[in-house]
Each structure stands twice: as C-alpha cells, then as structure tokens.
Design an enzyme around this catalytic site. Sequence first.
Site, PDB file in Angstrom:
ATOM      1  CD1 TRP B 321      -2.870   1.486   0.553  1.00  0.00           C
ATOM      2  CD2 TRP B 321      -1.089   2.338   2.095  1.00  0.00           C
ATOM      3  NE1 TRP B 321      -3.393   2.803   1.141  1.00  0.00           N
ATOM      4  CE2 TRP B 321      -2.443   3.280   2.111  1.00  0.00           C
ATOM      5  CE3 TRP B 321      -0.379   2.814   3.152  1.00  0.00           C
ATOM      6  CZ2 TRP B 321      -2.360   4.514   2.709  1.00  0.00           C
ATOM      7  CZ3 TRP B 321      -0.402   3.997   3.592  1.00  0.00           C
ATOM      8  CH2 TRP B 321      -1.271   4.726   3.483  1.00  0.00           C
ATOM      9  CG  HIS B 322       3.542   2.312   3.042  1.00  0.00           C
ATOM     10  ND1 HIS B 322       2.910   1.171   3.894  1.00  0.00           N
ATOM     11  CD2 HIS B 322       3.405   3.439   3.893  1.00  0.00           C
ATOM     12  CE1 HIS B 322       2.391   1.550   4.973  1.00  0.00           C
ATOM     13  NE2 HIS B 322       2.881   3.081   5.248  1.00  0.00           N
ATOM     14  N   GLY B 323       3.767   1.471  -1.379  1.00  0.00           N
ATOM     15  CA  GLY B 323       4.362   1.981  -2.835  1.00  0.00           C
ATOM     16  C   GLY B 323       4.656   0.783  -3.426  1.00  0.00           C
ATOM     17  CG  PHE B 475       3.882   6.385   1.074  1.00  0.00           C
ATOM     18  CD1 PHE B 475       4.807   6.236   0.026  1.00  0.00           C
ATOM     19  CD2 PHE B 475       4.121   6.702   2.241  1.00  0.00           C
ATOM     20  CE1 PHE B 475       5.917   6.130   0.569  1.00  0.00           C
ATOM     21  CE2 PHE B 475       5.298   6.699   2.582  1.00  0.00           C
ATOM     22  CZ  PHE B 475       6.542   6.460   1.809  1.00  0.00           C
TER      23      PHE B 475
END
Lengths: 371, 475
Positions: B321-323, B475
Amino acid sequence: MSTAVRKLVHLIGFSALLIALAAALNFAVDPLQLLRPARFYQPMYSNDTRMQNAGLIRSEDFDTVFMGTSLAIHFRQSDIDRILGVRSLKLAMTGSNSREQSFVLAAALARGPSRIIWQMDDWIFRDAPDIDHNDSFPADLYRKNAKGVAGYLLSGAMARESLWTLARAAPPLRNLATRLTTDSLMKFAIPRVDDIHVLAPDFDVAQDYNAARARASFAYLTDPSRSAYLAEGYAFEAMVRNFERDAVDLIARHPDVAFDIYFPPYSILQFVALRDASPATLKIVYDFTGYVSRRLATFPNARLHDFRGARQITHDLANYRDAIHHSPAIDLKVLSYLADGTYLVDRTAPTAPLRWLQAQVEAYRPETLAQ
Amino acid sequence: MLFNSYPFIFLFLPIVLLGYFALGRTGQPAPVIWLALASLLFYAVSNWQFVILLLASIAFNYLIGLLLISRRLSGRLRFCVLTIGVAGDLLALGTFKYAGFLAANLNALLSTGFHLDILLPVGISFYTFTQIAFLVDAYRGRVAHYALPHYALFVTYFPHLIAGPILHHKDMIPQFEDAATKRPNAHLILCGLIIFAIGLFKKTCLADGIQPLVALAFGSAAPTFDQAWIGALAYTFQLYFDFSGYSDMAIGISLMFGVFLPVNFNSPYKATSIVEFWRRWHITLSQFLRDYLYIPLGGNRHGRVLRTLNLMVTMLLGGLWHGAAWTFVAWGALHGAYLCINHAWTRFGPRSTSRATTAAGFVLTFLSVVVAWVFFRADSMATAVTVLSKMTDPTQLTFGHTEMIGLGQVALYAAIAWLAPNTQAIMGYDHDRRVVGESVGAWLQRPGFIYAGAAALAFGILGIQQHSEFIYFRF
C-alpha cells in the site's frame, strides 16, 4: 473578550513579534549580502551555490563570469584572474542544467560584465523543469522580488546565520564562534569567495583522481544493467531547442559581451563508453555538438574552445576521478589554453575538432584500458 | 498545496475559516459545500490534473453506497454491487499506482518491453481506502444515508485528503452534520492553532532539519559503519517527525473547524514490543488493515497457523500500500515476521515484567524498526542490502566532523522522541470524548504555555523552506 480569545490574540501577537524580530535581524545583518555588500562584519560564504550566487552577483565586483557544472566548480577565481587577466566571478553550480545557468547568467549580465566563460556540454541541455518549478533553485532570490525577499527575511535558517555572524563579530565570542564555524553546523562557513567549492589544501588529489577510479567508472557505465542510464534525457530536437533558448538567445541579446564557451576535456572513456554501450546516444552527442559548433560560429561575440580532442589530457586517465571529472591540475591547463587559444575552434571549419574526437574514439581499443 | 507554506498559512486557511463560520450562520449545507469546494481547490492547486479522478471516485462510490444502503437489493445482488464497488476502487488504485510496477516485473520475468509512465495521483491510497471502508460498512448495514455534500466533504476534507489520517465515515459525517461545529469556538481554535504549531515545528524544524543526515547512508557513495547507522537513525526520526508533524497539523487545522480527527501517532518509538509499536504508529492505517483486511481474512479465529498467514498477508499488503516497489514488500514482510515472532514469544516465551525485560523489549523493538526502515527508505533492494551490510561492518569507520555532529543531532532527536510527551498528551486531546485542553486546564492557563505555543508557531513558520513535501505524499 473571552479568555480563549485573549489567549489567541496573545499567541498570534507574540508569534508575529518573534517572526518580525527574526526578519529584522536578517535585514540588518544580511548574511547572503543580497540587500547590500557587507561593511560592518567579515562576510562568510556558502557552498550552496544556487543560493550563494544570488548574493555574489549583487555584492561582488567583476568583469568576467565563469559558469559551468561540477566540471567547473573547483576552479579558483584567483587562478582565473591571474591567467586570463580579468576580475572574475565563479558562478558554476554542481549538476546544473542550461535553464539554471542561463537564468543565473542573465542575472549576472545585468551587472554589466564584458566576458562570459562558459563550460558547456551536451548534458546540460537535456530537458529540465522550468526555473519556477525547480524546487532546488531559489529563482525569486535572484529576481529580488517581494516573494524572494520575504522568503529570505522570514527564514529561520538565515536568522541563525545572522546570529552567528554577530557572534563572530563580537570580540568576546569571536574566537569560539570562528572555531565552531564549519559547514557541518553552518550554511555560511567559507571565509573567502575564492575558497567556494575549491578543494581543501590537504586534499589528497592522487587518491581521488587516478586511473583506477576512471577505469572503475568506465566499468560502471558500461555494465549492461546500468548502461540504459547513458541515454537518459538525450533527445536531439529537445537539446537543440534548449540550446537555442538558453544559450543562443543570451548570446544574441548581448552582442557587446564576449562569450568564451568551451567543451570540457572529458576523458576518452566517456565517449568510448557511449560507443560500446549506447551508440545511439553517442550519435546524438556528435550531432548535437556539431550543431552547437556550427551555430556558435555564426556569432561574432562567441568563441568556442573544444578541449574534447586534447589527447594529452583526455587519454591520461590519471587526470580523472571518473569518466568525466578532471583534476585541479587540468583546471589550470584549461585556463592557460583559454588564454592562448590553443583549442579555439576555427569559424570556417567549426566541426573539425569534432572529427578529431570521432577519430580518437573510433581508434581507442578496450584493451588499452588494461594498461 | 502544502500545510508548511506561506500561501496556506497566511491566505488559504484564514479565508476558508472565515468563510466557513460566516456561512455557518446560514445553516446547512452552505458551510459544508464551502468546505468541500475549498478542499477541492486545496487539492487542485498542485494536483489539478487529478481533480476529475477524485470527483469520479466520489461519484462512483457514492452511487454504489446508495445502492447498498437502499436495501432493495437481494443478498446476492448486494454482494455483486459491493464487489463492483471495491473492484472499481482497486482497479483505479492498481492502474495509477501498480501498473508500472507490474509492467517492470513482467519485463524482468518475460523479457517483454512494456513501458508505462503513469503519474501517481497524490492521496489516491488514502481516499481509496477511506471509501472502500464506506462501501464495506454500507454492505454490512452499518451506514445511514448521507447527503452528497457531506459525503463529498468526508472524502475531500482537506486536512486529511493528501496523507490521512484515514477517516471513518461514522466518525466524521456526524461531525459535519452537527450545527455546533459551524459556530466559531475560540477555545477549539486556540487549541487547534497550538496543535498545528507543534506539527509545523516538527515538520519544518525537526524533520527537515535532520533530513541532510539521511544522505550519509542513502546517498550516492557507499557509507561506512558509522555513516550507515547515523543515516538510518536520522531517517527513523525524520519519518516520525515528518509524518506525525503532518498528522498534528491535520488535527490542529480540523480542530479550528470544530471537527475532531482521530489520533494517528502515540509516541511509537516508546513501544516495548512490535505489537505495541503498531498500536502507536500510523494508528488509523493499522485499524483499517485490522478491520477491513485482517479480520475478514479470518484474523485469529482459525488457529495459530492461519493467524500467522493472515498477519503476513496483511502486512505484505500494508507494505505494498505504501508504494509499488519490492522494498516496501520487504518492509511489510519484515514487520509481518516481527509480529509473528512477537505473538509466538508472548505465547511460548517466559512471562516477565521486570524492568530489564521491558528495557530489552524497548531496545529490540526500536532496532527492529530501524532495520525495517532501511528497506522503506532505500531506492532499491540492492541499496537496502548495502546499507544493512555496512551497519554490521564496524571495521570501516569515518567518524569525522560531520559524523560527530550528526551523532549529536540524532541523540537530541532520540531524546525528544523517547522522553518528551506527545502532542495529545501536551494538549489533553481526546478524540473519543471530543475534548481538548481539559486535562491540562491549569497548564493551559499559564502565560508560559501560550508563549511556548507562539514560539513553536514562529519557529515553525521561520523554518519553512522553499519547498518541502511530506514523505507520505508519495504514498
């Protein structure tokens, strides 16, 4: 007025007072010398050249500007003055593109210099963001408009520098403050303009500039997993467009200013790396620099010096710390060649040096590297 | 637009506040529409090309939500509608965030030549998750009918739009509907301004101040042992002060509008276990992952093996989800493994609450987190491995002037993170009870408190640099 409202007023009021005090301090001390040259204290300078240049342009006396990238960053102004007989101001910026260089040169030209010495290569003409969308470039400081001046005066980092400047000027604190002034702690830590970005006297040149490092750089560039980066940003049409906008326009608008432009002496390995790992990019480099050479030949106030074919420099890998960056000793050679015109390009045959370079690159064999 | 910019602080925020309270006298829904439009303007200033996408996402989810709430659909059809809604959200997120990553991996695996260069719309991860939660709750029958302006404001509300906290509709929309929030409350504005000032100070003075040290480990040159540690620790504190500073600013701004946002950080580096760390770090994301991923996967209801699997899946997806990069997957995997080990230790390890055990837990937790941040920060797996290998090789030392000063700076930041009270403790901010400043009543009355807040605001404003984005904007 309720207690909360009174407190709110106090909070905003005291905050505004602190900000006003910091702005007043910055205005009075002016550590960047953006508003006036320093008179009452010993000025200090910063290696953050994109910021520092805005102050230098306003505070220094000069008749010649020296511009470039990291390849021109270690030159000493005193060497330029001595060898070329000028009063120079070095405004080179590490990793700078043509937009930045042109913008800074335009600001410097407003002070009326008679000569520009410009280290130019194909790399600076790759597409770059507009100057106002370049986050690392403080364009408004150069313009000295309300936004730029407000940002300067309202800067806490500048207020810290101002306080430090005052401490260095106060006799009881002078010694301690001077001893603690290093670029790890302070932005303005260089006592002389001549020392901006030059290598320290105790710098071990031989350890940093040697054939092993140049060869290692060649191996890095030609590694199949990385060689794609050699082509990054290289597009002939875009580079020509940027050259016309950032260089030609400036030269044409200042017919009374002499532009001494030079192609720096990259090591031969840079071109051989392109030949072996990215021939399409090498073709763009040849085509583009050929175009630049022909175009500059049409301007009476522009002279091109092409050091790329200076074999005695470019083939001696001990002069380099990678494939392109040459040692301080070569800085002095470049200046002397600029002074006597050894590598001055003939206007009637502007691409002749390019052909010499092409011949050298074609002739250079990888097995030479092993020597 | 950035919270840490002059146009926001001196122009946008005062105008929006004045307009909101002026329109508040006219009753609903004018102030809500005003705030939603202001939020869109806030987003459009630097992300104008993605405004249509944001509006389309709101319209799509609102319509799907209406269908789910109406309850006229049969159970199977409702599930189909939910599936379409969630799939639509994930498709948009996947296209903009993960298509390039997927193409790059396909190219590496199959030697294909796909090339996708898609710009990432800022905030898409946050507003997508917010709305997926809304759809799932609508499907579960836990959502009342919301008016479109309130829903649009819930998604676009500018204090949280770009980087959270991840809001819950049941928490926010009733506050937007409450008439009391439309009247200016000097106490809330005062407390909000102080919280904003603390956040701004954290961002511009602390996070931006330590940022240059990060390059010691993650710059172009390979670091030595001391440089690798100083750089990794500097990033550990930069990320905390940057993100918690942003969250404080969001909470403070929202409080000025009379709206309480959930707390996102609770001194995470004081945690004595990884489980506790995740109760203190990015709390709203942890809650989202728990409620909408971990528990639906089965949580801990089907034995230890499946629980371990669910934890790993949750943390891997949390990392992703962050990247869109393998470094984030590695970061998620590490934390998943940490959590599994932590749970196993709790179950099988010796029970001890001695000071030594707590101290050991604290040190171990912090070091584990630092190691994981190396993957989070590194541009590539190779860089992460290089930095970590240097962190284990004390034979190479620089320890020059820069490193000594850097070490001192890191120590100062550590002292702040470990010893200082956090923002909600200083301000007595209680999101659940909707109160602020009560538990510190006497303190708040002292002039020194107000002057300290004013100093934080002044230094925060003076610390604003030309352009300094928040790390979580990516993000």
